[in-house]
Design a protein around this motif. Structure first.
Motif, mmCIF file in Angstrom:
data_model
loop_
_atom_site.group_PDB
_atom_site.id
_atom_site.type_symbol
_atom_site.label_atom_id
_atom_site.label_comp_id
_atom_site.label_asym_id
_atom_site.label_seq_id
_atom_site.Cartn_x
_atom_site.Cartn_y
_atom_site.Cartn_z
ATOM 1 N N ILE A 108 0.823 -1.300 0.091
ATOM 2 C CA ILE A 108 -0.210 -0.093 -0.060
ATOM 3 C C ILE A 108 0.790 1.292 0.143
ATOM 4 C CG2 ILE A 108 -1.816 1.402 1.432
ATOM 5 C CD1 ILE A 108 -2.901 -1.268 2.228
ATOM 6 N N VAL A 109 1.913 1.079 0.790
ATOM 7 C CA VAL A 109 2.772 2.517 0.842
ATOM 8 C C VAL A 109 3.553 2.626 -0.347
ATOM 9 C CG1 VAL A 109 5.055 3.451 1.933
ATOM 10 C CG2 VAL A 109 3.294 2.291 3.277
ATOM 11 N N GLY A 110 3.982 1.342 -1.031
ATOM 12 C CA GLY A 110 4.503 1.593 -2.600
ATOM 13 C C GLY A 110 3.555 2.207 -3.584
ATOM 14 N N VAL A 111 2.458 1.790 -3.426
ATOM 15 C CA VAL A 111 1.310 2.252 -4.447
ATOM 16 C C VAL A 111 1.051 3.524 -4.250
ATOM 17 C CG1 VAL A 111 -1.004 2.077 -5.157
ATOM 18 C CG2 VAL A 111 0.273 -0.096 -4.822
ATOM 19 N N LEU A 112 0.858 3.945 -2.895
ATOM 20 C CA LEU A 112 0.601 5.420 -2.624
ATOM 21 C C LEU A 112 1.861 6.326 -3.022
ATOM 22 C CD1 LEU A 112 -0.947 5.214 0.877
ATOM 23 C CD2 LEU A 112 -2.007 5.687 -1.176
ATOM 24 N N LEU A 113 2.987 5.812 -3.140
ATOM 25 C CA LEU A 113 4.299 6.635 -3.378
ATOM 26 C C LEU A 113 4.100 6.844 -4.953
ATOM 27 C CD1 LEU A 113 6.894 5.185 -0.966
ATOM 28 C CD2 LEU A 113 6.008 7.508 -0.900
ATOM 29 N N ALA A 114 3.896 5.582 -5.539
ATOM 30 C CA ALA A 114 3.848 5.871 -7.010
ATOM 31 C C ALA A 114 2.578 6.695 -7.571
ATOM 32 C CB ALA A 114 3.610 4.352 -7.490
ATOM 33 N N LEU A 115 1.430 6.719 -6.574
ATOM 34 C CA LEU A 115 0.287 7.587 -7.223
ATOM 35 C C LEU A 115 0.958 9.138 -7.076
ATOM 36 C CD1 LEU A 115 -2.607 5.739 -5.789
ATOM 37 C CD2 LEU A 115 -1.857 5.900 -8.185
ATOM 38 N N SER A 116 1.613 9.393 -5.772
ATOM 39 C CA SER A 116 1.984 10.776 -5.559
ATOM 40 C C SER A 116 3.241 11.243 -6.777
ATOM 41 C CB SER A 116 2.655 10.689 -4.205
ATOM 42 O OG SER A 116 3.860 9.982 -4.040
ATOM 43 N N GLU A 117 3.676 10.107 -7.291
ATOM 44 C CA GLU A 117 4.649 10.343 -8.098
ATOM 45 C C GLU A 117 4.020 10.455 -9.644
ATOM 46 O OE1 GLU A 117 8.664 8.392 -10.231
ATOM 47 O OE2 GLU A 117 7.674 7.497 -8.515
ATOM 48 N N ARG A 118 2.897 10.084 -9.419
ATOM 49 C CA ARG A 118 2.028 9.980 -10.976
ATOM 50 C C ARG A 118 2.634 8.822 -11.678
ATOM 51 N NH1 ARG A 118 0.531 16.392 -12.784
ATOM 52 N NH2 ARG A 118 -0.564 16.802 -10.778
ATOM 53 N N ALA A 119 3.173 7.943 -11.302
ATOM 54 C CA ALA A 119 3.769 6.921 -11.959
ATOM 55 C C ALA A 119 2.668 5.673 -12.117
ATOM 56 C CB ALA A 119 4.933 6.089 -11.222
ATOM 57 N N TRP A 120 1.899 5.804 -12.797
ATOM 58 C CA TRP A 120 0.488 5.210 -13.158
ATOM 59 C C TRP A 120 1.039 3.625 -13.533
ATOM 60 C CZ3 TRP A 120 -1.852 8.638 -10.741
ATOM 61 C CH2 TRP A 120 -1.942 9.871 -11.192
ATOM 62 N N ARG A 121 1.821 3.338 -14.191
ATOM 63 C CA ARG A 121 2.245 2.042 -14.499
ATOM 64 C C ARG A 121 2.837 1.319 -13.434
ATOM 65 N NH1 ARG A 121 6.373 0.517 -19.629
ATOM 66 N NH2 ARG A 121 6.272 -1.909 -19.087
ATOM 67 N N ARG A 122 3.547 1.907 -12.737
ATOM 68 C CA ARG A 122 4.023 1.135 -11.417
ATOM 69 C C ARG A 122 2.912 1.046 -10.167
ATOM 70 N NH1 ARG A 122 7.417 4.755 -7.838
ATOM 71 N NH2 ARG A 122 8.498 5.094 -9.951
ATOM 72 N N ALA A 123 2.070 1.831 -10.267
ATOM 73 C CA ALA A 123 0.766 1.672 -9.332
ATOM 74 C C ALA A 123 0.107 0.484 -9.707
ATOM 75 C CB ALA A 123 0.058 3.020 -9.349
ATOM 76 N N VAL A 124 0.020 0.175 -10.906
ATOM 77 C CA VAL A 124 -0.765 -0.939 -11.350
ATOM 78 C C VAL A 124 -0.045 -2.283 -11.394
ATOM 79 C CG1 VAL A 124 -1.925 -2.064 -13.428
ATOM 80 C CG2 VAL A 124 -2.396 0.550 -12.861
ATOM 81 N N GLU A 125 1.212 -2.105 -11.630
ATOM 82 C CA GLU A 125 1.969 -3.136 -11.766
ATOM 83 C C GLU A 125 2.395 -4.008 -10.422
ATOM 84 O OE1 GLU A 125 5.561 -2.197 -13.701
ATOM 85 O OE2 GLU A 125 4.691 -2.488 -16.060
#
Length: 255
Positions: free
Chosen positions: A59-76
């Motif tokens: 969850i922390v990793g996904v939230l960090l990816a969303l804050s960075e707007r790294a949508w692909r990483r947030a899904v992967e």
């Protein structure tokens, strides 16, 4: 000594990212906060019984990816974690084969690495080497830890970029692909490893020269044009991580 970057040679120029002047104030955490999250996640996940902290770390990793707007990483991240969790927990129950048990053990360990990798990817993508080194100095860490960490942060992307270049060159010459590797595995490894080692050595020399020009390892303590400071974003991240940790510790699976 300031944060002015001396551009290295062409072998390492693609991997060493220049620090963005206008985007430092975007929604990124202080490097010390990100490093503390990464070290804490490694400690709790790799410890015995640390598998229970994998969902919170994801969850922390996904939230960090969303804050960075790294949508692909947030899904992967959740997709890879779900696949590995299915292989770790559902595959052994399908059939009592030793091969399935071995795959389940490897998938369980890879699941922990994927969970920590989300935070590590955020650190690599959002923290340039100059800010990372300044943050380590601000944390009063000795040079024996600061210098190797700064060198590794610069050298690892260089090796990845060189590996991609070697792979593309092999494909252009018809030496790449799984079919070629299966027919000539030793030759394929040789064609890939030798150029990679040569280019990595050249990149290491460029990085060493750049580090000497920047005064890395000198006795005088360098100053930073943008010293790291904790802010509201770091407080929010600490509260979110603390809440996830409390929920993880208090949660009990239904029997």
């Amino acid at each position: 000594m300031t944060d002015t970057v001396s551009r290295p040679g062409p072998a390492a120029s693609e991997a060493i990212r220049a620090e963005p002047h206008g985007s430092v104030a975007r929604w990124t955490l202080d490097p010390r906060t990100t490093l503390a999250l990464l070290l804490g996640a490694n400690v709790v996940i790799m410890a015995p019984g640390g598998m229970r902290f994998v969902p919170a770390t994801l969850i922390v990793g996904v939230l960090l990816a969303l804050s960075e707007r790294a949508w692909r990483r947030a899904v992967e991240l959740p997709v890879a974690a779900t696949t590995l969790a299915a292989a770790a927990y559902l595959l052994p129950s399908a059939a009592a084969w030793p091969v399935f048990g071995l795959i389940a053990v490897m998938a369980g360990y890879a699941l922990r690495l994927v969970a920590v990798g989300g935070i590590a990817a955020y650190l690599i993508q959002t923290v340039p080497p100059t800010r990372f080194t300044a943050a380590l100095r601000a944390a009063l860490l000795p040079s024996a830890l600061t210098v190797p960490a700064a060198v590794m942060l610069r050298f690892v992307p260089t090796v990845v970029a060189e590996a991609r270049a070697v792979r593309d060159a092999m494909r252009l010459r018809g030496l790449g692909g799984w079919a070629t590797m299966l027919r000539h595995p030793v030759r394929s490894v040789e064609y890939f490893t030798v150029p990679l080692m040569a280019s990595s050595l050249r990149a290491a020399e460029d990085l060493s020269a750049a580090a000497l020009l920047r005064g890395l390892g000198s006795q005088a303590r360098p100053t930073s044009m943008r010293p790291p400071r904790f802010g509201f974003r770091d407080v929010v991240a600490g509260l979110v991580v603390a809440a996830l940790g409390i929920v993880t510790l208090r949660w009990r699976p239904a029997r």
